[in-house]
Design a protein around this motif. Structure first.
Motif, short mmCIF file in Angstrom:
data_model
loop_
_atom_site.label_atom_id
_atom_site.label_comp_id
_atom_site.label_asym_id
_atom_site.label_seq_id
_atom_site.Cartn_x
_atom_site.Cartn_y
_atom_site.Cartn_z
N PRO B 326 7.24 -6.12 -1.66
CA PRO B 326 8.18 -6.26 -2.76
C PRO B 326 9.43 -7.05 -2.37
CG PRO B 326 8.22 -4.01 -1.89
CD PRO B 326 7.09 -4.74 -1.20
N SER B 366 12.19 -1.50 2.78
CA SER B 366 12.32 -0.16 2.22
C SER B 366 11.27 0.77 2.82
CB SER B 366 12.18 -0.21 0.70
OG SER B 366 10.86 -0.59 0.34
N PHE B 367 10.49 0.23 3.77
CA PHE B 367 9.41 1.01 4.39
C PHE B 367 8.44 1.56 3.33
CE2 PHE B 367 11.85 2.12 8.55
CZ PHE B 367 11.41 0.95 9.11
N CYS B 368 8.11 0.75 2.36
CA CYS B 368 7.20 1.25 1.33
C CYS B 368 5.78 1.36 1.85
CB CYS B 368 7.26 0.38 0.08
SG CYS B 368 6.32 -1.15 0.15
N ARG B 370 3.30 -0.78 1.96
CA ARG B 370 2.18 -1.47 1.32
C ARG B 370 1.59 -2.54 2.23
NH1 ARG B 370 2.09 -4.08 -4.70
NH2 ARG B 370 -0.06 -3.48 -5.15
N GLU B 373 -0.87 -0.96 4.41
CA GLU B 373 -2.01 -0.53 3.61
C GLU B 373 -3.01 -1.66 3.39
OE1 GLU B 373 -1.94 2.37 -0.08
OE2 GLU B 373 -1.31 0.38 -0.68
N CYS C 142 6.58 5.81 -2.68
CA CYS C 142 5.72 5.19 -1.67
C CYS C 142 5.26 6.20 -0.63
CB CYS C 142 6.47 4.05 -0.98
SG CYS C 142 6.91 2.73 -2.11
N ARG C 146 1.44 6.98 -0.10
CA ARG C 146 0.78 6.45 1.09
C ARG C 146 0.76 7.42 2.25
NH1 ARG C 146 3.50 1.97 -1.08
NH2 ARG C 146 1.94 0.79 -2.22
N GLU C 173 1.86 1.09 -7.87
CA GLU C 173 1.94 1.21 -6.41
C GLU C 173 3.06 0.39 -5.80
OE1 GLU C 173 0.09 -1.23 -8.29
OE2 GLU C 173 -1.63 0.08 -7.84
N VAL C 174 3.95 -0.13 -6.66
CA VAL C 174 5.05 -0.95 -6.13
C VAL C 174 6.31 -0.11 -5.96
CG1 VAL C 174 6.54 -2.94 -6.58
CG2 VAL C 174 4.11 -3.05 -7.13
N CYS C 175 6.97 -0.34 -4.85
CA CYS C 175 8.21 0.37 -4.48
C CYS C 175 9.31 0.13 -5.53
CB CYS C 175 8.67 -0.16 -3.13
SG CYS C 175 10.23 0.50 -2.54
N GLY C 177 12.46 0.20 -4.79
CA GLY C 177 13.61 -0.45 -4.16
C GLY C 177 14.63 0.52 -3.58
N PHE C 178 14.32 1.82 -3.61
CA PHE C 178 15.27 2.78 -3.06
C PHE C 178 15.30 2.65 -1.53
CE2 PHE C 178 15.97 7.19 -1.38
CZ PHE C 178 17.33 7.21 -1.59
N GLY C 179 14.28 3.15 -0.87
CA GLY C 179 14.16 2.94 0.58
C GLY C 179 15.29 3.52 1.41
N GLY C 215 15.14 10.61 -4.49
CA GLY C 215 15.71 9.33 -4.09
C GLY C 215 15.33 8.23 -5.07
#
Lengths: 226, 479, 262
Positions: B326, B366-368, B370, B373, C142, C146, C173-175, C177-179, C215
């Motif tokens: 992202p 943001s360490f998402c 993906r 994955e 996320c 995950r 499945e998209v973030c 933007g918090f993180g 969050g």
């Protein structure tokens, strides 16, 4: 110390390699000579007829066109049909390949063929495939004195004659066939795995055919054995 | 134009977010690549198992890299190739120059090569009166525009059609100025014709390598356009640029990785051209290069072997981590200011340039998760980014205010009673300020948050205080 | 394992400070699922901010405190995939090379769960008794998605909420933007991401967005509120438990009304 020794020495130290290579050297030698097969997708593991159909499906999915003929006698007409359908001139450049010699080209008197490498501005070429992979609709083309690689890339139209027996389910069978022909650990200068005609999506992510290589790839599958 | 740098990541990212043309291009990418990869992976039931095998192949090879490189070199030389080793980019550039000089080269065609980018080869060749011509359509476009790639498999993804037309009109001056260049096919046809001449006049062709095969001494390139093939079969000399970790044991091993590469990258079953090149042309061959050189470049990589970062060398450069990221999707590739953008760049760039120079990159996530994955080679990219953050912290490279703040926070949360005592007041204050609207529009020291969003107001009272009250109430009523 | 396990609630710092109603919703749901709930007072934070900022030592020190405070319970449950993921996935990694603490970290990790997946997967909850007249969409955090494999569980329980309709996001499945610290370290990029998320939420036509991590919710609700959107945001536990609380970042609407009650 030269760069080769510096790089390898550094790696050996980081990877804790003994001076004689140790057990690792044996493992590497075994792995290279065994060239073991890894997981092979089930998709291509079909009988002869299934493999031909699967190859055709995937080749067409990659925008190649496919014609199926029963014997070499029918190849010239199939080639002429393709040229006519696209309003192409009837002069072709072809690989000086022995299998292509078995095709009775004279049966289509309008066709003129020259056996040589490709040059500008050749419009269409004919080559023979070493083999093909049903799994992804991929042709296997090899270079050699009888098969110039330029024929696969310079002309805008590339016609490949493929004998059906040479279609394998997977890549691994093709590597075995290459080892049988060229020897262990040896390959011809170029092996081209070709899946469909050339394309680019570099302009706004829209796929366009014929970027640098052929705009059209036409595959003539010959049912009988060569 | 100021040169892009990872040190100015934040400013470059801010500029990218305001670039309307770039934002449109990124919108296309996010839809296209992701959907195509998903379909291709879904269509192959063995895809996940192939990923596991790919990981095992690469791990085995990396653990024996010295031995496989020696084996590769032996076979490549047997096939008539010449193998050159380069510790750094400077040494690799000199090797290329020497080969070009020996060949009397004036024009060099180039297939897409990330190692070539890493070497900053084009400006070097130009400075030495050798003209490099990029032949991948995307690379050609950005070469005309004096840019660097913004994506590892789609280098011109940030450029729109009109900008391509402008670049062609500016550089293809022999053509009629009023020719139509509105549509993709016009542009493609013009590039094909222009580049065809360059292919034929080139003295040396330079390509990268997706894989090197130890078993046969071969190099493999994967393209869709066929430019990498015309680059290597038409000139007299073919030079392959490869980093050390490109070697794999056998054709079978490369096949497993090939089954993952195109599906992960573009969602194709297979890229159009996978070309296995072994040595120069053989006696009797009517075409093909007369010389075949391979340059094996280290460029700081060997320092990472035997460390936790070794996993990054499994990378097969498919670009899936970029396509699904992202952050990349928001800012594109140039904002990173490095050769490799996106998640893989955040891990690789600090290795190639130093964490002191590229430290902002591993922080900009943001360490998402993906990326990890979808990575066909299951590289734990977030974990490795975190390791870079640890290195940065241990070397005291991050800002003093951040370190001070973290120190205070860590001190406080290890003392829950004291922490709650302090938090009670902060929360009460914020709850009071936000009581009418339910949120705060601004708050001292929270500008990073409130610049773009309101801060939800606390409900008032901490959970633990309320919980204690409730328990004592319950006890009383139970009695 | 006893049929009435004692569950230690890991409240999470955001719930503790900003939204205790999420904690009470979690307690209510856990009690409905037959658990005895405790909220050990020796807890503040899981250590993730330090861990993700490269301050491994602080993270380890904090983690040791959490392990000591929570290892005596049957289960540890957090109303957050992020904090739950920190304990369940990252604590063992944090103590790599320290066998004694690694063993304790792994033991704790093995019994640590995100709230909704614990209710469904471990306690076998299939429905709740709750009502909310709303068209909802669900944002998967996320770490829930995950790290903790939470996807179907909240949707399953939401189906049993009377009056609630669920519409999926186009890119669930998209973030958002918090993180964590990311959103304040890189506010412009984070803003672009949350703007994409709120646009996706809006295009579903939903009037309410739910998620399992406060969050993400504070980020999303803060953005919706800044943009003047009327879309309401609640933690999924609040809706499932039917606890009363105004939507995140919104004030109680005068006279109660639908805005004030999940």
């Amino acid at each position: 110390m030269n760069s080769r020794e510096a790089i390898l020495g550094d790696l050996r130290q980081k990877l804790n390699r003994p001076a004689d290579g140790g057990a690792g050297a044996q493992a590497v030698a075994e792995r290279l000579s065994a060239h073991r097969r890894n997981l092979i997708p089930q998709r291509g593991q079909l009988d002869r007829a299934g493999r031909i159909d699967l190859f055709e499906d995937y080749a067409a999915g990659a925008d190649a066109t496919v014609a199926r003929v029963s014997s070499a006698e029918a190849v010239p007409a199939a080639v002429a049909d393709f040229l006519k359908a696209h309003n192409l001139p009837a002069n072709l450049v072809r690989a000086p390949d022995a299998d292509l010699d078995t095709v009775p080209w004279e049966s289509q008197p309008t066709l003129t063929l020259e056996a040589r490498k490709a040059e500008e501005p050749d419009a269409a070429s004919v080559t023979a495939a070493f083999g093909a992979v049903a799994e992804t609709g991929t042709l296997v083309l090899v270079s050699g004195d009888d098969s110039p690689t330029t024929l696969n890339f310079l002309p805008e139209n590339h016609i490949v004659v493929l004998w059906a027996d040479r279609i394998s389910g997977d890549y691994e069978a093709q590597w075995s066939a290459l080892r049988d022909r060229y020897g262990e650990g040896a390959l011809p200068r170029t092996v081209n795995l070709v899946t469909g005609p050339s394309r680019s999506a570099d302009i706004e992510q829209t796929i366009q055919l014929g970027a640098h290589g052929p705009r059209r790839l036409h595959i003539v599958i010959v049912d009988e054995r060569p | 134009m100021t040169e892009l740098s990872p040190a100015r990541f934040s400013e470059q990212a801010a500029a990218a977010l305001k670039d309307a043309a770039l934002q449109r291009a990124l919108g296309n990418m996010r839809i296209g690549f992701i959907e195509k990869r998903r379909k291709a992976a879904d269509k192959l039931p063995e895809f996940e198992a192939l990923r596991d095998e790919g990981v095992a192949i690469k791990n085995h090879t990396l653990a024996h890299l010295d031995l496989y490189l020696e084996a590769y070199e032996k076979k490549a030389v047997e096939a008539g190739g010449q193998v050159h080793w380069a510790r750094d980019a400077g040494e690799a550039r000199q090797i290329v120059l020497r080969i070009c000089r020996d060949a009397g080269a004036r024009t060099v065609t180039k297939g897409k090569s990330m190692i070539g980018e890493e070497m900053h080869l084009n400006p070097f060749l130009e400075a030495n009166d050798i003209e490099p011509v990029e032949t991948d359509l995307g690379e050609y476009i950005i070469q005309l525009r004096h840019e660097t790639p913004s994506h590892i498999i789609a280098p011109a993804i940030h450029v729109n059609k009109d900008q391509v037309a402008d670049a062609f009109r500016e550089h293809h001056t022999a053509l009629p100025p009023d020719r139509p260049l509105d549509e993709g096919p016009d542009l493609l046809a013009e590039a094909r014709t222009e580049l065809r001449e360059r292919f034929i006049e080139a003295d040396v062709g330079i390509t990268g390598a997706n894989f090197l095969i130890a078993e046969t001494g071969s190099s493999i390139i994967v393209t869709n356009e066929g430019n990498g093939d015309l680059t290597q079969i038409l000139p007299r000399v073919h030079i392959v640029l490869a980093s050390l970790e490109k070697v794999v044991p056998t054709l079978e091993d490369a096949t497993t990785l090939m089954r993952l590469l195109a599906r992960s990258a573009t969602g194709q079953e297979m890229s159009v051209y996978t070309t296995v090149s072994t040595g120069p042309r053989r006696a009797g061959d009517p075409d093909g290069p007369e010389e075949y050189h391979v340059i094996l470049l280290d460029n700081g990589r060997s320092a990472l072997y035997g460390t936790e970062f070794q996993e990054v060398f499994r990378c097969i450069r498919c670009g899936a981590c970029l396509n699904h990221c992202p952050v990349y999707g928001a800012i594109g590739g140039h904002a990173y200011g490095t050769v490799y953008p996106g998640p893989i760049g955040k891990v690789l760039s600090p290795a190639l340039m130093g964490i002191d120079k590229a430290g902002k990159l591993p922080n900009a996530s943001s360490f998402c998760g993906r990326c990890e994955e979808v990575c066909p080679m299951r590289i734990p990219l977030p974990k490795l980014m975190r390791h870079w953050r640890e290195e940065e912290y241990d070397r005291k490279l991050n800002p003093a205010a951040v370190r001070w703040g973290l120190g205070l926070w860590a001190w406080a949360v290890r003392r829950p009673a004291l922490y709650r005592f302090g938090a009670r007041f902060a929360i009460a204050g914020m709850a009071f300020l936000g009581r009418r609207r339910g949120h705060l529009k601004a708050l001292p020291m929270a500008g990073g948050w409130t610049a773009h969003r309101n801060l939800p107001a606390p409900q008032g009272g901490t959970f633990h205080d309320l919980w204690r009250k409730r328990k004592s109430t319950r006890r009383r009523t139970d009695r | 394992m006893p049929d009435s396990p004692t569950v230690a609630l890991f409240v999470t710092c955001l719930v503790d400070l900003f939204r205790p109603s999420v904690g009470f919703a979690a307690v209510k749901l856990l009690e409905q699922a037959g658990c005895t709930v405790e909220a050990p007072s020796a807890q503040a934070c899981c250590g993730q901010p330090g861990y993700n900022s490269g301050d491994r030592k602080s993270a380890q020190a904090i983690a040791k405190g959490v392990i000591a405070a929570f290892e005596g319970y049957d289960y540890v449950v957090a109303p957050s995939g992020s904090c739950g993921g920190m304990i369940a996935k990252h604590y063992p990694e944090l103590f790599a090379g320290d066998p004694a603490w690694q063993a304790r970290a792994e033991a704790l990790a093995a019994k640590t769960h995100e709230l909704i997946s614990y209710l469904v997967d471990v306690r076998g909850m299939t429905a709740v008794e709750s009502r909310l007249d709303a068209v909802c969409t669900y944002h998967d955090s996320c770490s829930s998605l995950r790290e903790m494999k939470v996807k179907a569980q909240p949707r399953r329980l939401l189906q049993s909420v009377e009056g609630l309709a669920l519409r999926e996001l186009e890119t669930p499945e998209v973030c958002c933007g918090f993180g964590g610290a990311f959103c304040v370290k890189y506010p412009d990029i984070s803003n672009a991401m949350v703007a994409d998320k709120t646009a996706d939420i809006a295009q579903t036509g939903a009037d309410t967005v739910l998620a399992g991590d406060l969050g993400c919710l504070m980020n999303i609700a803060g953005k919706l509120s800044r943009d003047g959107s009327a879309i309401r945001a609640w933690h999924v536990a609040e809706v499932l438990a039917g606890v009363e609380a105004p939507p995140i970042a919104q004030a109680e609407t005068p006279g109660g009304g639908s805005g004030g009650r999940p």
